[in-house]
Motif scaffolding. Structure first.
Motif, mmCIF file in Angstrom:
data_model
loop_
_atom_site.group_PDB
_atom_site.id
_atom_site.type_symbol
_atom_site.label_atom_id
_atom_site.label_comp_id
_atom_site.label_asym_id
_atom_site.label_seq_id
_atom_site.Cartn_x
_atom_site.Cartn_y
_atom_site.Cartn_z
ATOM 1 N N GLU A 130 1.249 46.392 6.883
ATOM 2 C CA GLU A 130 2.359 46.587 7.176
ATOM 3 C C GLU A 130 1.917 47.554 5.697
ATOM 4 O OE1 GLU A 130 3.592 42.818 5.005
ATOM 5 O OE2 GLU A 130 4.019 41.986 7.294
ATOM 6 N N PHE A 131 3.033 48.677 6.097
ATOM 7 C CA PHE A 131 3.819 49.264 4.571
ATOM 8 C C PHE A 131 4.936 49.375 3.863
ATOM 9 C CE2 PHE A 131 0.287 51.442 8.280
ATOM 10 C CZ PHE A 131 -0.852 51.090 7.421
ATOM 11 N N GLY A 132 5.515 49.601 3.218
ATOM 12 C CA GLY A 132 6.514 50.062 2.146
ATOM 13 C C GLY A 132 7.194 51.340 2.262
ATOM 14 N N LEU A 133 6.279 52.009 2.981
ATOM 15 C CA LEU A 133 7.272 53.628 3.693
ATOM 16 C C LEU A 133 6.508 53.969 5.195
ATOM 17 C CD1 LEU A 133 7.326 55.662 0.670
ATOM 18 C CD2 LEU A 133 9.163 53.994 1.534
ATOM 19 N N ASP A 134 7.167 54.471 5.976
ATOM 20 C CA ASP A 134 6.514 54.773 7.370
ATOM 21 C C ASP A 134 5.518 55.815 7.648
ATOM 22 O OD1 ASP A 134 8.812 54.354 10.104
ATOM 23 O OD2 ASP A 134 8.856 53.210 8.403
ATOM 24 N N GLN A 135 5.638 56.585 6.247
ATOM 25 C CA GLN A 135 4.894 57.384 5.519
ATOM 26 C C GLN A 135 3.600 56.990 5.006
ATOM 27 O OE1 GLN A 135 5.921 60.390 2.527
ATOM 28 N NE2 GLN A 135 4.559 61.584 2.093
ATOM 29 N N GLN A 136 3.563 56.246 4.680
ATOM 30 C CA GLN A 136 1.671 55.918 4.182
ATOM 31 C C GLN A 136 1.565 54.900 5.727
ATOM 32 O OE1 GLN A 136 3.878 52.241 1.978
ATOM 33 N NE2 GLN A 136 3.443 53.259 0.297
ATOM 34 N N GLY A 137 2.159 54.800 6.254
ATOM 35 C CA GLY A 137 1.675 54.281 7.638
ATOM 36 C C GLY A 137 1.192 55.580 8.513
ATOM 37 N N PHE A 138 2.002 56.412 9.274
ATOM 38 C CA PHE A 138 1.560 58.193 9.584
ATOM 39 C C PHE A 138 0.148 57.886 9.229
ATOM 40 C CE2 PHE A 138 5.424 57.640 11.012
ATOM 41 C CZ PHE A 138 5.542 57.891 13.268
ATOM 42 N N GLU A 139 0.384 58.074 7.467
ATOM 43 C CA GLU A 139 -1.180 58.797 6.724
ATOM 44 C C GLU A 139 -2.161 58.025 7.525
ATOM 45 O OE1 GLU A 139 -0.112 58.508 2.699
ATOM 46 O OE2 GLU A 139 1.363 60.288 2.684
ATOM 47 N N MET A 140 -1.651 56.598 7.462
ATOM 48 C CA MET A 140 -2.984 56.285 7.751
ATOM 49 C C MET A 140 -3.617 55.713 9.300
ATOM 50 S SD MET A 140 -4.317 54.319 5.300
ATOM 51 C CE MET A 140 -5.148 52.259 5.469
#
Length: 183
Positions: free
Chosen positions: A154-164
């Motif tokens: 889980e991520f708070g923001l989509d941007q964090q997920g795309f970085e991962m």
């Protein structure tokens, strides 16, 4: 690379309202991290496609409105207490028990995004899948997640997920087409 995961309906006012008079002021909250759909501007105000649609609808009804942008978990918490209206919330059976949904005003497509070198997977089984904290991606997805068919990160923001995803720490990132296009 992406694969189509499915279309979901976003509904205005999942709680518009439990009873409109339940709120002292007409307040509708939106997720703060899904640009260009709904997000917080630098001053913390709700901006994006959904806040614009809901604001215009209230203008046409000649009803004063205040829109706010909050983290998604706070939005869901407020929905459960009936404190505010919620704009742009995906329908689930669980949420239907605590909120009155309007008709859909936009249909979004959720896709599973992957690094180009990852190849195409027919399903998400055995993968690490990035998701937004608190989001539902539909009953089939939620059931597969509960069975442990894949690991959801889980991520708070989509941007964090795309970085991962770019770093190779997850195999897929679920996101709306519109949000993925601007990130």
């Amino acid at each position: 690379m992406w694969q189509r995961f499915g279309a979901l309906f976003l509904l205005c006012g999942a709680c518009l309202w439990r009873a409109i008079g339940a709120c002292a002021a007409e307040v509708v909250v939106f997720d703060d991290g899904s640009p260009p759909i709904m997000y917080a501007d630098p001053a913390g105000m709700a901006r994006g496609i959904y806040p614009a649609i809901v604001t215009r609808a209230f203008e046409r009804m000649n009803t004063p409105l205040e829109v706010r942008a909050w983290p998604f978990k706070r939005v869901i918490g407020a929905l459960k207490t009936g404190q505010v209206g919620v704009g742009g919330l995906i329908f689930t059976r669980e949420r239907e028990k605590i909120a009155d949904y309007s008709r859909p005003y936009i249909t979004e497509v959720i896709r599973a995004y992957a690094r180009p070198s990852a190849g195409r997977a027919a399903d998400l089984k055995g993968l690490i899948v990035g998701v937004r904290r608190g989001w539902s991606y539909g009953s089939d997805f939620d059931a597969a997640r509960a069975r442990g068919d894949f690991l959801a990160m889980e991520f708070g923001l989509d941007q964090q997920g795309f970085e991962m995803l770019a770093l190779g720490r997850i195999d897929r990132m679920l996101s709306t087409e519109w949000t993925a296009a601007v990130l």
